[in-house]
Write a protein that holds these residues in place. Structure first.
Motif, PDB file in Angstrom:
ATOM      1  N   LEU A  17     -15.623 -12.779  96.627  1.00 54.81           N
ATOM      2  CA  LEU A  17     -16.378 -13.706  95.832  1.00 54.81           C
ATOM      3  C   LEU A  17     -17.458 -14.568  96.507  1.00 54.81           C
ATOM      4  O   LEU A  17     -17.956 -15.351  95.772  1.00 54.81           O
ATOM      5  N   ARG A  18     -17.347 -14.412  97.880  1.00 56.52           N
ATOM      6  CA  ARG A  18     -18.260 -15.290  98.417  1.00 56.52           C
ATOM      7  C   ARG A  18     -19.832 -14.643  98.266  1.00 56.52           C
ATOM      8  O   ARG A  18     -20.642 -15.434  98.140  1.00 56.52           O
ATOM      9  N   TYR A  19     -19.934 -13.602  97.866  1.00 55.71           N
ATOM     10  CA  TYR A  19     -21.102 -12.780  97.389  1.00 55.71           C
ATOM     11  C   TYR A  19     -20.873 -11.760  96.181  1.00 55.71           C
ATOM     12  O   TYR A  19     -20.666 -10.655  96.325  1.00 55.71           O
ATOM     13  N   PRO A  20     -20.404 -12.644  95.120  1.00 53.31           N
ATOM     14  CA  PRO A  20     -20.292 -11.713  93.803  1.00 53.31           C
ATOM     15  C   PRO A  20     -21.302 -10.923  93.276  1.00 53.31           C
ATOM     16  O   PRO A  20     -22.376 -11.400  93.334  1.00 53.31           O
ATOM     17  N   PHE A  21     -20.907  -9.817  92.472  1.00 50.50           N
ATOM     18  CA  PHE A  21     -21.830  -9.168  91.710  1.00 50.50           C
ATOM     19  C   PHE A  21     -22.191  -9.937  90.615  1.00 50.50           C
ATOM     20  O   PHE A  21     -21.275 -10.558  90.007  1.00 50.50           O
ATOM     21  N   ILE A  22     -23.378  -9.920  89.959  1.00 45.86           N
ATOM     22  CA  ILE A  22     -23.687 -10.389  88.854  1.00 45.86           C
ATOM     23  C   ILE A  22     -23.863  -9.348  87.694  1.00 45.86           C
ATOM     24  O   ILE A  22     -23.778  -8.093  87.794  1.00 45.86           O
ATOM     25  N   THR A  23     -23.983  -9.528  86.409  1.00 52.90           N
ATOM     26  CA  THR A  23     -24.326  -8.620  85.244  1.00 52.90           C
ATOM     27  C   THR A  23     -25.174  -9.274  84.426  1.00 52.90           C
ATOM     28  O   THR A  23     -25.682 -10.423  84.646  1.00 52.90           O
ATOM     29  N   SER A  24     -25.580  -8.911  83.258  1.00 54.37           N
ATOM     30  CA  SER A  24     -26.466  -9.354  82.404  1.00 54.37           C
ATOM     31  C   SER A  24     -26.177  -8.899  80.996  1.00 54.37           C
ATOM     32  O   SER A  24     -25.059  -8.195  80.790  1.00 54.37           O
ATOM     33  N   ASP A  25     -26.960  -9.367  80.011  1.00 54.04           N
ATOM     34  CA  ASP A  25     -26.715  -9.033  78.530  1.00 54.04           C
ATOM     35  C   ASP A  25     -27.098  -7.484  78.390  1.00 54.04           C
ATOM     36  O   ASP A  25     -27.010  -6.834  77.289  1.00 54.04           O
ATOM     37  N   ASN A  26     -27.448  -6.655  79.599  1.00 47.83           N
ATOM     38  CA  ASN A  26     -27.861  -5.145  79.336  1.00 47.83           C
ATOM     39  C   ASN A  26     -27.238  -4.667  80.738  1.00 47.83           C
ATOM     40  O   ASN A  26     -27.932  -4.372  81.594  1.00 47.83           O
ATOM     41  N   PRO A  27     -26.053  -4.489  80.795  1.00 44.29           N
ATOM     42  CA  PRO A  27     -25.210  -4.471  82.113  1.00 44.29           C
ATOM     43  C   PRO A  27     -25.502  -2.952  82.904  1.00 44.29           C
ATOM     44  O   PRO A  27     -25.288  -3.436  83.978  1.00 44.29           O
ATOM     45  N   GLY A  28     -25.805  -2.080  82.285  1.00 44.82           N
ATOM     46  CA  GLY A  28     -25.704  -0.756  83.096  1.00 44.82           C
ATOM     47  C   GLY A  28     -27.397  -0.292  83.421  1.00 44.82           C
ATOM     48  O   GLY A  28     -28.059  -0.817  82.607  1.00 44.82           O
ATOM     49  N   PHE A  29     -27.676   0.482  84.445  1.00 41.52           N
ATOM     50  CA  PHE A  29     -28.915   0.752  84.672  1.00 41.52           C
ATOM     51  C   PHE A  29     -28.916   2.044  85.623  1.00 41.52           C
ATOM     52  O   PHE A  29     -27.866   2.311  86.087  1.00 41.52           O
ATOM     53  N   CYS A  30     -30.031   2.777  85.696  1.00 44.86           N
ATOM     54  CA  CYS A  30     -30.219   3.621  86.830  1.00 44.86           C
ATOM     55  C   CYS A  30     -30.902   3.592  87.731  1.00 44.86           C
ATOM     56  O   CYS A  30     -31.822   2.606  87.775  1.00 44.86           O
ATOM     57  N   MET A  31     -30.519   4.301  88.961  1.00 46.09           N
ATOM     58  CA  MET A  31     -31.606   4.043  90.143  1.00 46.09           C
ATOM     59  C   MET A  31     -31.902   5.403  90.699  1.00 46.09           C
ATOM     60  O   MET A  31     -30.961   6.344  90.580  1.00 46.09           O
ATOM     61  N   ASP A  32     -33.104   5.966  90.895  1.00 39.93           N
ATOM     62  CA  ASP A  32     -33.428   7.343  91.388  1.00 39.93           C
ATOM     63  C   ASP A  32     -33.249   7.133  93.144  1.00 39.93           C
ATOM     64  O   ASP A  32     -32.837   6.307  93.697  1.00 39.93           O
ATOM     65  N   GLU A  33     -33.595   8.231  93.438  1.00 42.05           N
ATOM     66  CA  GLU A  33     -33.448   8.416  95.072  1.00 42.05           C
ATOM     67  C   GLU A  33     -34.309   7.670  95.994  1.00 42.05           C
ATOM     68  O   GLU A  33     -34.085   7.262  97.068  1.00 42.05           O
ATOM     69  N   ASN A  34     -35.228   7.141  95.137  1.00 42.71           N
ATOM     70  CA  ASN A  34     -36.171   6.222  96.100  1.00 42.71           C
ATOM     71  C   ASN A  34     -35.975   4.635  95.597  1.00 42.71           C
ATOM     72  O   ASN A  34     -36.786   3.647  95.660  1.00 42.71           O
ATOM     73  N   ASP A  35     -34.764   4.277  95.121  1.00 38.39           N
ATOM     74  CA  ASP A  35     -34.271   2.898  94.548  1.00 38.39           C
ATOM     75  C   ASP A  35     -35.116   2.381  93.540  1.00 38.39           C
ATOM     76  O   ASP A  35     -34.926   1.067  93.355  1.00 38.39           O
ATOM     77  N   ARG A  36     -35.709   3.137  92.700  1.00 39.77           N
ATOM     78  CA  ARG A  36     -36.619   2.623  91.421  1.00 39.77           C
ATOM     79  C   ARG A  36     -35.382   2.209  90.625  1.00 39.77           C
ATOM     80  O   ARG A  36     -34.723   3.302  90.320  1.00 39.77           O
ATOM     81  N   VAL A  37     -35.444   1.095  89.750  1.00 41.92           N
ATOM     82  CA  VAL A  37     -34.626   0.981  88.658  1.00 41.92           C
ATOM     83  C   VAL A  37     -35.091   1.354  87.152  1.00 41.92           C
ATOM     84  O   VAL A  37     -36.202   1.129  87.035  1.00 41.92           O
ATOM     85  N   TYR A  38     -34.466   1.801  86.542  1.00 39.78           N
ATOM     86  CA  TYR A  38     -34.362   2.266  85.110  1.00 39.78           C
ATOM     87  C   TYR A  38     -33.475   1.651  84.113  1.00 39.78           C
ATOM     88  O   TYR A  38     -32.235   1.631  84.716  1.00 39.78           O
ATOM     89  N   ASN A  39     -33.980   1.304  82.873  1.00 45.32           N
ATOM     90  CA  ASN A  39     -32.642   1.066  82.078  1.00 45.32           C
ATOM     91  C   ASN A  39     -31.975   2.336  81.918  1.00 45.32           C
ATOM     92  O   ASN A  39     -30.677   2.100  81.976  1.00 45.32           O
ATOM     93  N   LEU A  40     -32.393   3.274  81.477  1.00 44.08           N
ATOM     94  CA  LEU A  40     -31.769   4.695  81.354  1.00 44.08           C
ATOM     95  C   LEU A  40     -32.669   5.932  81.535  1.00 44.08           C
ATOM     96  O   LEU A  40     -33.650   5.696  81.144  1.00 44.08           O
ATOM     97  N   ASN A  41     -32.110   6.525  82.747  1.00 39.38           N
ATOM     98  CA  ASN A  41     -33.202   7.733  83.025  1.00 39.38           C
ATOM     99  C   ASN A  41     -32.373   8.781  83.818  1.00 39.38           C
ATOM    100  O   ASN A  41     -31.557   8.541  84.662  1.00 39.38           O
TER     101      ASN A  41
END
Length: 129
Positions: A17-41
């Motif tokens: 809880l010292r370094y908690p994870f956060i979330t959002s109003d759109n909680p899930g996402f995708c990441m590719d092998e280059n750590d690029r973030v996508y809403n869904l892909n």
């Protein structure tokens, strides 16, 4: 981050809880092998990431072309160090529509500041070209 996860299918990261994870109003996402973030892909190699609680974060790795049996998945548990928590939190924040959510105001403020600094730097780089 992504390259070291290719061998695993389901990973649950745990933090304190010292370094908690956060979330959002759109909680899930995708990441590719280059750590690029996508809403869904789900085209090529892709990890689907989803914060579960302030202490736990799920990553499901999609291995396109894998001949693995999809009926039996192993769940791997790993400790998430502060740097990984920061990466996942910024990604969570970057796909939000309007709100980031956290049980800790200071964490949310820090993630917002880090995300804005990255966006500003990225915009400055694209304006130079």
């Amino acid at each position: 981050m992504a390259e070291s996860l290719v061998q695993s299918d389901w990973i649950v990261f745990q933090t304190t809880l010292r370094y908690p994870f956060i979330t959002s109003d759109n909680p899930g996402f995708c990441m590719d092998e280059n750590d690029r973030v996508y809403n869904l892909n789900f085209n090529e190699w892709m990890g689907f990431a989803f914060p579960l609680t302030p202490e736990y974060f799920l990553l499901i790795v999609n291995q396109t072309g894998s001949q693995k049996n999809n009926d039996n998945k192993l769940i791997h548990y790993r400790r998430a160090e502060q740097e990984l928590v920061s990466i996942l939190n910024r990604a969570s924040f970057s796909v939000s529509y309007k709100r980031g959510l956290s049980n800790d105001k200071n964490t949310l403020l820090q993630v917002w500041q880090e995300t804005e600094a990255i966006r500003t730097a990225s915009n400055n780089d694209s304006n130079k070209n």
